[in-house]
Design an enzyme around this catalytic site. Structure first.
Site, short mmCIF file in Angstrom:
data_model
loop_
_atom_site.label_atom_id
_atom_site.label_comp_id
_atom_site.label_asym_id
_atom_site.label_seq_id
_atom_site.Cartn_x
_atom_site.Cartn_y
_atom_site.Cartn_z
CG ASP A 38 32.68 -6.46 -10.06
OD1 ASP A 38 32.16 -6.49 -8.93
OD2 ASP A 38 33.91 -6.43 -10.24
CE LYS A 115 41.24 -3.69 23.18
NZ LYS A 115 41.68 -2.62 22.27
CB CYS A 430 66.95 26.57 4.00
SG CYS A 430 67.23 24.80 4.15
#
EC number: 6.5.1.2
Length: 670
Positions: A38, A115, A430
């Site tokens: 990095d 696959k 509600c």
């Protein structure tokens, strides 16, 4: 540092970073730490900023992303990307082998490969450099996603080999590893966004993101499984895979050359169990004739190659005890039971919950406290319980009853005749119904308001800033800036998103307000027929029934919705806010062609390359009609995977033309 020194250092960093990338992704070894890598990469990025003339197209810095693509260009495939025929049985694999042997006149060698469940991609290289990456699309044309594919670290930007063809194409599967998938979903959960359904959908959505910088952060990966060039230099598919590895591509080590069909069956049996140890989703095994000359000889059908077939795995099942059952209330008031389970590993993820759907399903399962159940996971976020292991039932355990009162507001539940669900009728008091309606309103298919997620809606509701969808348009900067986690940028994004939603087409607004049974397709038909919310509100039940595809249930629901004073007031408030509640002249649908004029279609199942709404748009744009059910008047059924067998059987009995996804696209392009 002068220009000459900068150029020398940039070239050196390019060489070093390509070398270490190749070691890590192709040879599974490292010579330096991640931190050292990095640090070198950051040095390169800084030098390229200072000396942009020396930025090379194959620079490792290009994997960091940052390119924004407003629109993906549609590109024709040089070689069509056809689907494979599927099978779920050993018998059909043996029949495939018999067909191949009969066609070529002798025994054949095969290559078996895993696959992987991701997104098919085609990548073209010219002079050893990545030139273009295109999605599968309809098999004939796909989208140019080159900038996003360049962010995938296992895909070479430049071939690290002395010899390679001037131009060639590789194909592979872009996928999202389970670990990254779970991390993304955790991040989405933390900010109140809905979880992604499965790794395949996540990979597909990521590949089509406009900002390659975000794509880079999602750490997609890719296995390459095919090499295409004008003249094959390799005699076999296995040799081509070996060549791809030599050039630096990531090729799965799981492939195997099989001398006969019995070895294929052994391979399938082995990976049917071992696949669960893999860090990525798989959904089957691809079986290909190994000899490339024989592949050419066998050729293709209109839909798929004759030299290959895909064996699909059955859905995985696991058993685990039920710990408890909780009940969730949706925006319509429907109450859904969800089982909390002892954690169990299933299809690559840890499962802790499974839907029980409704009271009828609980009764069918005859669930008792502490029961051990079998859980199956297909492509859903929440798996489903298929059956109970009665042999493990605890003696004296009690049957789990369905609740009689709302778990949130304690209102007595009701059941609508002919429906399996129980409902809480307290839609104005509600909390989950209120917030659910607002979440429905802001979603992408509705008002598409950026910057607001479910967590934000909960917060705004708790602070009593919103009680219905119209209240969104009264929010102010001063109200929002005082809330937790709201900075100036996020407040601006929310307010801009709300303002932009005022331009949302009427058909989407009609879907967004949440009339029961009025989904996006029905909303579009109503918008085109009545042209305005005023006309819809005034319509009698007889007039509603004259609109295309509107039956008595939908008509009654619309009449009932407009009979509620608070709903009428909601429409008035949306009008005052400036929301579009009528069609403008250019929104009145004018088909781009009459290719499907007079033809009706039903779309059912799950499709590989298109969402169902995208297929509907293609039909409507070409003058066709979308029907809601299978009748003798229907012209076409477009059938995807996992469609209901009853619907397919009815279509067959009525001699309705049944089209696969590829056949539909072929019909469209004919």
């Amino acid at each position: 540092m002068n220009d000459a020194q900068a150029l020398a250092r940039i070239e050196e960093l390019n060489k070093v970073l390509h070398y270490h990338n190749n070691l890590y992704y192709q040879k599974d070894t490292t010579e330096i730490s991640d931190f050292e890598f990095d640090t070198l990469l950051q040095e390169l990025i800084e030098l390229e900023k200072q000396f942009p003339l020396y930025l090379k197209a194959d620079s490792p810095s290009q994997r960091v992303g940052g390119t924004v693509t407003k629109e993906f260009a549609s590109i024709s495939h040089k070689y069509p990307m056809l689907s494979l025929s599927n099978t779920y049985s050993e018998e059909e694999i043996r029949e495939f082998d018999e067909r191949v042997q009969k066609a070529v006149g002798h025994a054949v060698e095969y290559v078996c490969e895993m696959k992987f469940d991701g997104v098919a991609i085609s990548i073209t290289y010219k002079n050893g450099m990545i030139a273009q990456a295109v999605t599968r699309g309809d098999g004939v044309r796909g989208d140019d996603v080159t900038n996003n594919i360049k962010t995938i670290k296992s895909i070479p930007l430049k071939i690290q080999s002395a010899t390679f063809p001037e131009e060639f194409e590789v194909r592979g599967e872009v996928y999202l590893p389970y670990e990254m998938f779970e991390r993304i979903n955790q991040e989405r959960e933390d900010i109140g966004e809905a979880a992604l359904a499965n790794p395949r959908n996540a990979a597909s959505g990521t590949v089509k993101m406009q900002d390659s910088g975000i794509v880079a952060k999602r750490a997609l990966d890719c296995f390459i499984y095919s090499l295409l060039q004008d003249s094959n230099k390799q005699p076999t598919h296995a040799a081509a895979l070996a060549q791809l590895k030599e050039w630096g591509f990531r090729v799965s080590d799981s492939y195997k050359v099989c001398k006969n069909v019995d070895e294929i069956i052994q391979y399938i049996n082995h990976w049917s169990e071992e696949r669960f140890k893999l860090p990525l989703a798989t959904d089957g095994i691809v079986i290909k004739v190994n000899d490339l000359r024989l592949q050419s000889e066998l050729g293709m059908t209109a839909k798929s190659p004759r030299w290959a077939i895909a064996y699909k795995f059955k859905a995985e099942e696991a058993s685990t005890p039920i710990l408890s059952v909780e009940y969730q209330v949706g925006r319509t008031g429907a109450v859904t039971p969800v089982a909390n389970l002892a954690p169990v590993h299933l299809a690559g993820t840890t499962v802790k919950r499974a839907t029980l759907h409704n009271a009828n399903e609980m009764e069918r399962l005859n669930l008792h406290i502490g029961d051990t159940v079998f859980v199956e996971k297909g492509g859903e976020i929440i798996p489903k319980i298929t059956r109970v292991d009665v042999s493990k039932r605890i003696a004296g355990s009690q049957m789990i009853p369905f609740i009689q009162n709302c778990p949130v507001c304690d209102t007595k539940l009701i059941r609508i005749e002919g429906e399996a669900a129980w409902y809480c009728p307290n839609d104005k008091g509600c909390a989950p119904q209120i917030t659910g309606k607002i979440e429905h309103f802001i979603q992408r298919k509705a008002m598409n308001i950026d910057g607001i997620g479910s967590e934000t809606i909960e917060l705004l509701y708790q602070k009593k800033l919103i009680r219905n969808v119209a209240d969104l348009y009264t929010l102010t900067y001063d109200q929002l800036i005082q809330l937790d986690r709201f900075g100036e940028k996020s407040v601006t994004n929310v307010l801009n998103g709300i303002e932009a939603s005022k331009q949302t087409p009427f058909k989407s607004v009609l879907f967004a307000i949440g009339i029961r049974y009025v989904g996006s397709t029905v909303a579009e038909k109503l918008a085109l027929h009545f042209k305005s919310i005023n006309a819809l509100e005034k319509a009698s039940i007889e007039e509603l029934l004259q609109a295309p595809e509107i039956g008595i249930k939908i008509a009654q629901s619309i009449i009932e919705w407009f009979s509620v004073d608070t709903n009428v007031q909601l429409i008035e408030d949306l009008k005052k806010a400036g929301v579009k509640l009528e069609l403008s002249e250019h929104e009145i649908l004018k088909p781009e062609s009459d290719k499907f004029a007079g033809k009706s279609f039903v779309i059912s199942g799950v499709f590989e390359n298109y969402e169902r709404d995208e297929l509907k748009d293609l039909i409507l744009k070409n003058g066709g009609k979308i029907s809601s059910g299978i009748t003798g008047k229907l012209n076409y059924l477009v059938a995807g995977e996992n469609m209901g067998p009853a619907k397919l059987e009815k279509a067959q009995k009525l001699n309705i033309t049944i089209l696969s996804e590829a056949e539909f696209i072929s019909l469209l392009n004919s």
